[in-house]
Design an enzyme around this catalytic site. Sequence first.
Site, PDB file in Angstrom:
ATOM      1  N   LYS A 152     -18.371   2.816 -18.889  1.00 25.98           N
ATOM      2  CA  LYS A 152     -18.495   1.802 -17.834  1.00 25.98           C
ATOM      3  C   LYS A 152     -19.589   0.800 -18.188  1.00 25.98           C
ATOM      4  CE  LYS A 152     -15.335   1.946 -15.952  1.00 25.98           C
ATOM      5  NZ  LYS A 152     -14.504   2.813 -16.661  1.00 25.98           N
ATOM      6  N   GLU A 178     -18.595  -1.390 -21.361  1.00 28.12           N
ATOM      7  CA  GLU A 178     -17.479  -2.349 -21.312  1.00 28.12           C
ATOM      8  C   GLU A 178     -17.724  -3.497 -20.343  1.00 28.12           C
ATOM      9  OE1 GLU A 178     -13.704  -0.987 -19.934  1.00 28.12           O
ATOM     10  OE2 GLU A 178     -14.557   0.469 -18.597  1.00 28.12           O
ATOM     11  N   ARG A 199       0.816  -1.218   0.000  1.00 24.69           N
ATOM     12  CA  ARG A 199       0.000   0.000   0.000  1.00 24.69           C
ATOM     13  C   ARG A 199       0.845   1.262   0.000  1.00 24.69           C
ATOM     14  NH1 ARG A 199      -4.909  -1.145   3.933  1.00 24.69           N
ATOM     15  NH2 ARG A 199      -4.757   1.093   4.018  1.00 24.69           N
TER      16      ARG A 199
HETATM   17  C1  AGP Z   1     -11.373   1.814 -18.638  1.00 26.99           C
HETATM   18  O1  AGP Z   1     -12.392   1.236 -17.836  1.00 26.99           O
HETATM   19  C2  AGP Z   1     -10.781   0.824 -19.619  1.00 26.99           C
HETATM   20  N1  AGP Z   1     -10.302  -0.332 -18.944  1.00 26.99           N
HETATM   21  C3  AGP Z   1      -9.784   1.466 -20.560  1.00 26.99           C
HETATM   22  O2  AGP Z   1     -10.484   2.465 -21.269  1.00 26.99           O
HETATM   23  C4  AGP Z   1      -8.537   2.140 -19.927  1.00 26.99           C
HETATM   24  O3  AGP Z   1      -8.932   3.306 -19.237  1.00 26.99           O
HETATM   25  C5  AGP Z   1      -7.578   2.529 -21.060  1.00 26.99           C
HETATM   26  O4  AGP Z   1      -7.148   1.336 -21.676  1.00 26.99           O
HETATM   27  C6  AGP Z   1      -6.357   3.320 -20.577  1.00 26.99           C
HETATM   28  O5  AGP Z   1      -5.613   2.547 -19.688  1.00 26.99           O
HETATM   29  P1  AGP Z   1      -4.434   3.285 -18.862  1.00 26.99           P
HETATM   30  O6  AGP Z   1      -5.096   4.294 -17.989  1.00 26.99           O
HETATM   31  O7  AGP Z   1      -3.780   2.195 -18.085  1.00 26.99           O
HETATM   32  O8  AGP Z   1      -3.523   3.930 -19.848  1.00 26.99           O
END
Ligand code: AGP
Length: 613
Positions: free
Chosen positions: A490, A493, A27
């Site tokens: 959200k 996905e 943490r």
């Molecule tokens: C968000 O819920 C997704 N998993 C995806 O859009 C993610 O935010 C995007 O791939 C960017 O990832 P990062 O912040 O690790 O660069």
Amino acid sequence: MCGIVGYVGPRPAAPIILEGLRRLEYRGYDSAGLAVIQDGRIELRRNVGKLSALAENLEQNPVHGYIGIGHTRWATHGKPSEYNAHPHRDCTGEIVVIHNGIVENFLELRRRLMAEGHTFRSETDTEVMAHLVEKYMAGGASLLEAVRRMLGDIQGAHGIVVMSTRAPGQLVAARMGNAGGVTLGIGDGEMFIASDLPAILEHTRRMVFLEDRQLALVWADGFECWTADGRRITPQMHEIPWDPVSAAKGEYKHFMQKEIYEQARSITDTIRGRVDFERGEVYLADVHINAENVWNIHKVVIVACGTSYYAGLVGKFLLESLARLPVEVDYSSEFRYRDPLIDEHTLAIAITQSGETVDTLAAMEEARRKGARLLSIVNMIGSQAQRISDDVITMQAGPEIGVASTKAFTASLVDLYLLGILLGTLRGTLPVERRRELVDELARLPEKVGRVLGDGNAYEELARLFFQRQNFLYLGRGINYPVALEGALKLKEISYIHAEGYPAGEMKHGPIALIDKNMPVVAIAVRDHVYDKMISQVEQVKARDGVVIALATQGDDAIAEKADHVLYIPPASPLLTPVLAVIPLQLFAYHVAVRRGADVDQPRNLAKSVTVE
Ligand code: AGP
């Protein structure tokens, strides 16, 4: 994130506490300490730096006691030092406290206690708790009652453990809000307390999770639970399955759910050690922009993907409002191919939870090639993005396991807010009074987040009504338009329902043709300068037989006359409202996905970090 461990039983306490703190090392912390009761006295050992320093201290200065508390601290108020490390004592040295959270009103309490003759040894907010308990015990209260009364004096969200030589064999634990879990481990003739399961799982699997506004009186052979208003309660006992993955999930069904509910604590941790609440100043240790070189920055470009890109869109509002710098926001995958107009007077900010997203890394390289200064806002320590940046702001949100990003998003927003204050201070766009307001709003944010999280059931009921729909529209305006985009993402996905985020003012330019009773609309209509415009959008959707789920500000009863369903969030400054507004949308998407039987933590076709183009 601070780590908390307590023990009372037949075994020496120090080794159990030290090992428990080691299990919480992931943490992050900057100092550590423990206290045991030995021969009727409190023995205190505290060190700056890693647990190895504390372990060495204990080797050279051993303690022998069968009851104790220990803590790893990520500094909030007061720099990392031995005297600021927990546990903290009262004047007599007979009472010690360890704490996770922020005492929002500690300044006024500290002044009042000093006026009553209390002597402070540290710069921390935590120490006021020890002196308050001392005051109430001096008045004849038991340890439990004194802690309960102390809780009535402090504001904010907390996880706390208190021990006193005046109550031998007893520990009192308490949880207020969501800034830090407090778990009781029930052993055979011994009891454990921890901020997280991994610290005590090797000793027992029988757990009780304290909920908001609950206390526990703990002794070797048992415990009692009480509410903060003094009612005795019988909490639910949990038998934790042994496997580490489900242990890591604790009381939650999915990592995503756990990470949503961790946000009061993760936001507290994002703030920790970075704000002087009295002077209204922000310190970002790994950002090397100063009063001289800040003037080399003429504009900002933010590059990111997915949820992080939506955080960047909010960041535009924050940095332009606080630092008065022009900000562009670009998808990393677009930025790198558009031959962007940037140079040595550009600050390129990469927002990336994983720090390994290949499109964002490539965008950073492109920005570097064109002479820009590189700053990354990143969660994963040691990631590539962090290594190639000139400046780094870590999200300090703790590991985010669920593929759908939640606490990293809100941590990014807080980091952008902090950066805005820092740049505004250096550029002279924020007078000290305005800075004090901004940091005061920030200090109150974790408790407000905890309140939103406390309404969990409302989202489950709403999900039951809508989980079979095939399409959704999410509308927002101004700083909350990116929140509409994030809310739609959200839902998309993790539940595989088609959802689209749209600027509400654009509805009349096409999308309103989509509206009918089969196209639910989520409208973010919080009390801000575009509220009336949002109300008019809600009315336009209703006039076409649309179904509206409104996200509104607590106290706004009028909107309930217009929308079909209303989700409420506490009032907050417009600049911090996106942190609160996104949480209902995260929870709604989560519960819809669960109802649809989707694989919430690992949705089809997705990866946590997209390391391919
Ligand atoms: C968000 O819920 C997704 N998993 C995806 O859009 C993610 O935010 C995007 O791939 C960017 O990832 P990062 O912040 O690790 O660069």
